[in-house]
Design an enzyme around this catalytic site. Structure first.
Site, short mmCIF file in Angstrom:
data_model
loop_
_atom_site.label_atom_id
_atom_site.label_comp_id
_atom_site.label_asym_id
_atom_site.label_seq_id
_atom_site.Cartn_x
_atom_site.Cartn_y
_atom_site.Cartn_z
N HIS A 15 0.83 -1.20 0.00
CA HIS A 15 0.00 0.00 0.00
C HIS A 15 0.87 1.25 0.00
O HIS A 15 2.01 1.23 0.47
CB HIS A 15 -0.91 0.03 1.24
CG HIS A 15 -0.16 -0.13 2.53
ND1 HIS A 15 0.59 0.89 3.08
CD2 HIS A 15 -0.01 -1.18 3.37
CE1 HIS A 15 1.14 0.46 4.20
NE2 HIS A 15 0.81 -0.80 4.39
N ALA A 65 -17.52 -10.42 2.12
CA ALA A 65 -18.91 -10.16 2.48
C ALA A 65 -19.79 -9.92 1.25
O ALA A 65 -21.00 -10.14 1.30
CB ALA A 65 -18.98 -8.96 3.42
P1 NAD Z 1 -12.23 -2.20 0.24
O1 NAD Z 1 -12.73 -1.26 1.29
O2 NAD Z 1 -12.23 -1.74 -1.18
O3 NAD Z 1 -13.12 -3.54 0.28
C1 NAD Z 1 -13.39 -4.21 1.47
C2 NAD Z 1 -14.23 -5.45 1.16
O4 NAD Z 1 -14.38 -6.17 2.37
C3 NAD Z 1 -15.64 -5.15 0.62
O5 NAD Z 1 -15.86 -5.86 -0.58
C4 NAD Z 1 -16.56 -5.64 1.75
O6 NAD Z 1 -17.73 -6.26 1.24
C5 NAD Z 1 -15.70 -6.68 2.43
N1 NAD Z 1 -16.00 -6.87 3.87
C6 NAD Z 1 -16.46 -5.98 4.77
N2 NAD Z 1 -16.53 -6.53 5.99
C7 NAD Z 1 -16.13 -7.81 5.86
C8 NAD Z 1 -15.97 -8.90 6.77
N3 NAD Z 1 -16.27 -8.77 8.08
N4 NAD Z 1 -15.52 -10.08 6.29
C9 NAD Z 1 -15.22 -10.24 4.97
N5 NAD Z 1 -15.35 -9.24 4.07
C10 NAD Z 1 -15.78 -8.04 4.51
O7 NAD Z 1 -10.80 -2.65 0.71
P2 NAD Z 1 -9.54 -3.16 -0.12
O8 NAD Z 1 -9.96 -4.13 -1.16
O9 NAD Z 1 -8.54 -3.54 0.91
O10 NAD Z 1 -8.93 -1.94 -0.95
C11 NAD Z 1 -8.94 -0.60 -0.66
C12 NAD Z 1 -7.81 0.06 0.12
O11 NAD Z 1 -8.32 0.14 1.43
C13 NAD Z 1 -6.47 -0.56 0.32
O12 NAD Z 1 -5.50 0.16 -0.40
C14 NAD Z 1 -6.18 -0.40 1.85
O13 NAD Z 1 -4.93 0.20 2.08
C15 NAD Z 1 -7.26 0.50 2.30
N6 NAD Z 1 -7.84 0.38 3.66
C16 NAD Z 1 -7.17 -0.25 4.66
C17 NAD Z 1 -7.75 -0.36 5.92
C18 NAD Z 1 -6.99 -1.05 7.02
O14 NAD Z 1 -5.75 -0.93 7.06
N7 NAD Z 1 -7.66 -1.78 7.89
C19 NAD Z 1 -9.04 0.14 6.14
C20 NAD Z 1 -9.70 0.80 5.08
C21 NAD Z 1 -9.10 0.90 3.83
#
Ligand code: NAD
Length: 205
Positions: free
Chosen positions: A117, A174
């Site tokens: 990232h 999800a």
């Molecule tokens: P995204 O937000 O695009 O997608 C998240 C996916 O997770 C969605 O399709 C959703 O339906 C699914 N989801 C939600 N809750 C869930 C659960 N409990 N179990 C299984 N699936 C679940 O995230 P992405 O694909 O990682 O890409 C986007 C960017 O988000 C990345 O570059 C990342 O750096 C950043 N990000 C990171 C964090 C973190 O570090 N925790 C948080 C938010 C975004």
């Protein structure tokens, strides 16, 4: 049942690789970007998180960071993170490639974690991490994708690279993803519930 089928595949894996996204940390209290309850339902990503806009006027970014920061700092690994660490200890995963910035895989005990990232939209990905992730994908026999919308590149190319080189794809998310169509197993559910079951069934298989 799909979890049982996924466990059969994981139990045979000699070079399993997990690719995780924000969804795996949702149950630790960190909101995802996309999907139900995602941050982009509340904020415009280009205004808030692009490097260009940050350099021009960082106030929108800091407003969101202030609101979101406490949840990230307080977050602890959930059963999904722990299950991936257990699969690595059992020799079924050789690495976790993550798009996340929260460090929860390392906190859960995963040893080989490749962080894929930038820290803002528009920022370049770290080239050594990208190369390592694609090398792992090409070597993988099973690719386990968890909690990613699979629309952010280059991470979203990793499962296709693995499949092109002979890996079997398992998707735990999800909501539907664009790569469900090339997956051997698609499990629609919460990572914190599905992955512990998968790890338990894998060790019993
Ligand atoms: P995204 O937000 O695009 O997608 C998240 C996916 O997770 C969605 O399709 C959703 O339906 C699914 N989801 C939600 N809750 C869930 C659960 N409990 N179990 C299984 N699936 C679940 O995230 P992405 O694909 O990682 O890409 C986007 C960017 O988000 C990345 O570059 C990342 O750096 C950043 N990000 C990171 C964090 C973190 O570090 N925790 C948080 C938010 C975004």
């Amino acid at each position: 049942m799909s979890v049982e089928r996924a466990a059969e595949l994981m139990a045979r894996a000699r070079a399993g690789v997990a690719l995780t996204g924000a969804g795996i940390s949702a149950e630790s209290g960190i909101p995802t970007f996309r999907g139900a309850g995602g941050l982009w339902a509340q904020y415009d990503p280009v205004k808030v998180a692009s490097i260009d806009n940050f350099l021009r006027d960082p106030s929108a970014y800091w407003k969101v960071a202030k609101e979101r920061g406490p949840a990230v700092l307080a977050a602890r690994p959930n059963p999904g993170h722990h299950a991936l660490a257990a699969l690595e200890r059992a020799g079924r995963l050789i690495a976790v490639v993550t798009q996340n910035t929260d460090g929860l895989h390392q906190d859960a005990g995963s040893r080989r974690v490749i962080e894929l990232h930038g820290f803002l939209f528009g920022e370049a990905m770290p080239i050594p991490a990208v190369e390592e992730a694609f090398a792992l994908a090409r070597a993988a026999d099973v690719m386990l994708v968890v909690g990613s919308s699979l629309v952010v590149y280059p991470a979203a190319h990793i499962p296709s690279a693995a499949v092109d080189h002979g890996a079997t794809l398992i998707v735990v998310n999800a909501e539907p993803t664009p790569l469900d169509r090339i997956a051997e197993v698609v499990i629609r559910g919460r990572a914190g519930e599905v992955l512990p079951e998968l790890a338990t069934l894998t060790s019993a298989a």
